[in-house]
Design a protein around this motif. Structure first.
Motif, PDB file in Angstrom:
ATOM      1  N   ILE A  17       0.846  -1.182   0.000  1.00  0.00           N
ATOM      2  CA  ILE A  17       0.000   0.000   0.000  1.00  0.00           C
ATOM      3  C   ILE A  17       0.886   1.237   0.000  1.00  0.00           C
ATOM      4  O   ILE A  17       1.699   1.419   0.889  1.00  0.00           O
ATOM      5  N   SER A  18       0.728   2.085  -1.006  1.00  0.00           N
ATOM      6  CA  SER A  18       1.366   3.391  -0.989  1.00  0.00           C
ATOM      7  C   SER A  18       0.345   4.364  -0.418  1.00  0.00           C
ATOM      8  O   SER A  18      -0.605   4.750  -1.097  1.00  0.00           O
ATOM      9  N   TYR A  73      -1.095  -0.455  -5.872  1.00  0.00           N
ATOM     10  CA  TYR A  73      -2.292   0.374  -5.881  1.00  0.00           C
ATOM     11  C   TYR A  73      -1.980   1.621  -5.064  1.00  0.00           C
ATOM     12  O   TYR A  73      -1.149   1.582  -4.160  1.00  0.00           O
ATOM     13  N   MET A  74      -2.650   2.700  -5.363  1.00  0.00           N
ATOM     14  CA  MET A  74      -2.379   3.939  -4.633  1.00  0.00           C
ATOM     15  C   MET A  74      -3.700   4.608  -4.280  1.00  0.00           C
ATOM     16  O   MET A  74      -4.670   4.551  -5.047  1.00  0.00           O
ATOM     17  N   ALA A  75      -3.702   5.269  -3.137  1.00  0.00           N
ATOM     18  CA  ALA A  75      -4.920   5.951  -2.735  1.00  0.00           C
ATOM     19  C   ALA A  75      -4.617   7.024  -1.706  1.00  0.00           C
ATOM     20  O   ALA A  75      -3.588   6.999  -1.024  1.00  0.00           O
ATOM     21  N   GLY A  76      -5.523   7.967  -1.601  1.00  0.00           N
ATOM     22  CA  GLY A  76      -5.415   9.008  -0.594  1.00  0.00           C
ATOM     23  C   GLY A  76      -6.690   9.828  -0.584  1.00  0.00           C
ATOM     24  O   GLY A  76      -7.431   9.864  -1.569  1.00  0.00           O
ATOM     25  N   TYR A  77      -6.921  10.467   0.525  1.00  0.00           N
ATOM     26  CA  TYR A  77      -8.114  11.297   0.688  1.00  0.00           C
ATOM     27  C   TYR A  77      -7.697  12.688   1.144  1.00  0.00           C
ATOM     28  O   TYR A  77      -6.798  12.843   1.952  1.00  0.00           O
ATOM     29  N   SER A  78      -8.350  13.699   0.615  1.00  0.00           N
ATOM     30  CA  SER A  78      -8.084  15.091   0.949  1.00  0.00           C
ATOM     31  C   SER A  78      -6.676  15.465   0.478  1.00  0.00           C
ATOM     32  O   SER A  78      -6.375  15.293  -0.702  1.00  0.00           O
ATOM     33  N   GLY A 126      -5.402  12.698  -1.269  1.00  0.00           N
ATOM     34  CA  GLY A 126      -5.953  12.526  -2.601  1.00  0.00           C
ATOM     35  C   GLY A 126      -5.202  13.351  -3.625  1.00  0.00           C
ATOM     36  O   GLY A 126      -4.895  12.886  -4.727  1.00  0.00           O
ATOM     37  N   TYR A 127      -4.883  14.587  -3.251  1.00  0.00           N
ATOM     38  CA  TYR A 127      -4.110  15.455  -4.136  1.00  0.00           C
ATOM     39  C   TYR A 127      -2.705  14.887  -4.356  1.00  0.00           C
ATOM     40  O   TYR A 127      -2.209  14.834  -5.488  1.00  0.00           O
ATOM     41  N   ALA A 128      -2.055  14.449  -3.284  1.00  0.00           N
ATOM     42  CA  ALA A 128      -0.711  13.894  -3.397  1.00  0.00           C
ATOM     43  C   ALA A 128      -0.717  12.633  -4.252  1.00  0.00           C
ATOM     44  O   ALA A 128       0.206  12.400  -5.051  1.00  0.00           O
ATOM     45  N   THR A 129      -1.747  11.815  -4.096  1.00  0.00           N
ATOM     46  CA  THR A 129      -1.844  10.593  -4.885  1.00  0.00           C
ATOM     47  C   THR A 129      -2.026  10.906  -6.363  1.00  0.00           C
ATOM     48  O   THR A 129      -1.404  10.281  -7.230  1.00  0.00           O
TER      49      THR A 129
END
Length: 401
Positions: free
Chosen positions: A109-110, A198-203, A206-209
């Motif tokens: 997980i990244s 896979y990559m994910a992020g929120y807020s 999310g922008y960084a991802t």
């Protein structure tokens, strides 16, 4: 935009988040008996070895559900690695690598973290309030390798300003952290990858991802076996978002205003505008900002904090220097080639829905088709949308193998 703030408001976010990120890092182990020297990894240090029983106790304090998910103990390692700052300067940054104690090949997980204001919450510091301590440990125990970059401005690079919402540095630091993790794993045969990423992020995550994804596609499209990406509620269309903040009454929540303020301060520095703060801000808010910078307490609509002359220059297009700085951080208008899902609540008062809607529309105009999907949480806010994003991310990552 402050994920720690969001997490405290919605604990249900965490479990689904990392389960949702059912993913794997990419790299194949070298068969060369004399592998090349590390290009990115500078050092590693063991932070903790935590048994399953200890994790059960830790997880139960948050939710009994978390404890039920645990499978094995974990090893926690801090990595220091080489990267570049926004101006191309060679620096060292850090992050956390968490691996499950298993001989089975597992995914990676990244995880790009949300906004933090305290260095103690950086992943590599493994503080009790950090996302890495509270949640990444749980999902490592389930059976995922966790790669958690600190970003520039935290951990080993804490003497430098955090380059908040700057696409270049967020993407570079995250990419080089993956590379350093790959090098570390390559020299530790007990850690097994199964090659998917896979990559994910929120807020802010999310922008960084999104920034990381675009950089990888543009510059190193075959370096990683990227399978799918999930971005929630990121500020991808900086230009439109900024203009909306200047023309619409915002919620006036001090925590959210700190994020808006931090973006402005970061861009002034990075793009060498070097304007006096009085150019942007008026009293009685100016004095507080001069003293406390992004930690100032601004409990009014954000547009009320700004000088009339600054707002006019943005809205009539004459302040080209600042407009160009903002536009340089737009990451919404491009064509992703690997599955991307966007999640956003259309009643989000923190990171406006227009960011994801504009990104989806622009990507469709470029021919992205079914590769990109937008899932709108109707009538939901920033916090309320998190469970929808988590469930969708879980489905995406378990479906796209």
């Amino acid at each position: 935009m402050n994920l720690r703030y969001v997490l405290k408001a919605s604990r249900s976010f965490s479990v689904a988040f990392f389960i949702a990120l059912y993913l794997v890092g990419c790299t194949s182990k070298t068969t060369d008996p004399q592998p090349a020297a590390d290009q990115y990894l500078v050092s590693s240090s063991n932070v903790a070895t935590i048994s399953k029983d200890q994790l059960v106790t830790q997880a139960s304090a948050i939710s009994p559900l978390y404890a039920l998910l645990l499978k094995q103990g974990i090893s926690v390692v801090k990595l220091v690695y080489k990267t570049k700052n926004w101006d191309g300067t060679a620096i060292q940054a850090s992050g956390l690598l968490i691996v499950p104690n298993t001989t089975t090949a597992v995914p990676m997980i990244s995880q790009q973290h949300g906004t933090i204001f305290d260095d103690a919450d950086a992943p590599s510091n493994f503080g009790p309030e950090s996302e890495a301590y509270q949640f990444a440990t749980i999902f490592a125990s389930i059976g995922y390798i966790m790669v958690c970059p600190d970003y520039i401005g935290f951990g080993a690079s804490k003497s430098l300003p955090h380059t908040y919402e700057n696409r270049t540095s967020l993407a570079q630091a995250s990419l080089d952290m993956l590379r350093a993790a790959r090098e570390y794993i390559g020299s530790h045969s007990e850690i097994k990858w199964d090659s998917r990423l896979y990559m994910a992020g929120y807020s802010e995550g999310g922008y960084a991802t999104m920034a990381l994804y675009k950089k990888m596609q543009d510059e190193v499209p075959t370096e990683f076996n990227l399978r799918a990406v999930s971005c929630g509620a990121g500020a991808y269309d900086k230009t439109s978002f900024m203009k909306a903040l200047l023309t619409q009454k915002s919620a006036g929540v001090a925590q959210w205003n700190r994020a808006f303020l931090w973006v402005l301060l970061t861009y002034d520095q990075i793009y060498k505008l070097n304007r006096p703060l009085s150019f942007y801000f008026k009293e009685p808010y100016l004095t507080d900002i001069q003293k406390n910078r992004q930690l100032a307490t601004l409990d009014v609509s954000f547009d009320q904090v700004l000088t009339d002359s600054f707002k006019a220059g943005i809205l009539n297009g004459t302040d080209t220097a600042f407009l160009n700085a903002v536009a340089d951080n737009n990451i919404y208008d491009w064509k992703p080639l690997t599955t991307l899902q966007l999640y956003h609540g259309d009643a989000d008062p923190q990171v406006y829905y227009l960011n994801s809607k504009n990104a989806y529309d622009a990507m469709q105009a470029r021919g992205a088709g079914k590769t990109v999907q937008l899932f709108t949480s109707v009538g939901k806010t920033h916090v309320q949308t998190i469970p929808d994003w988590l469930a969708g991310t879980y489905t995406l990552f378990t479906t796209v193998q």
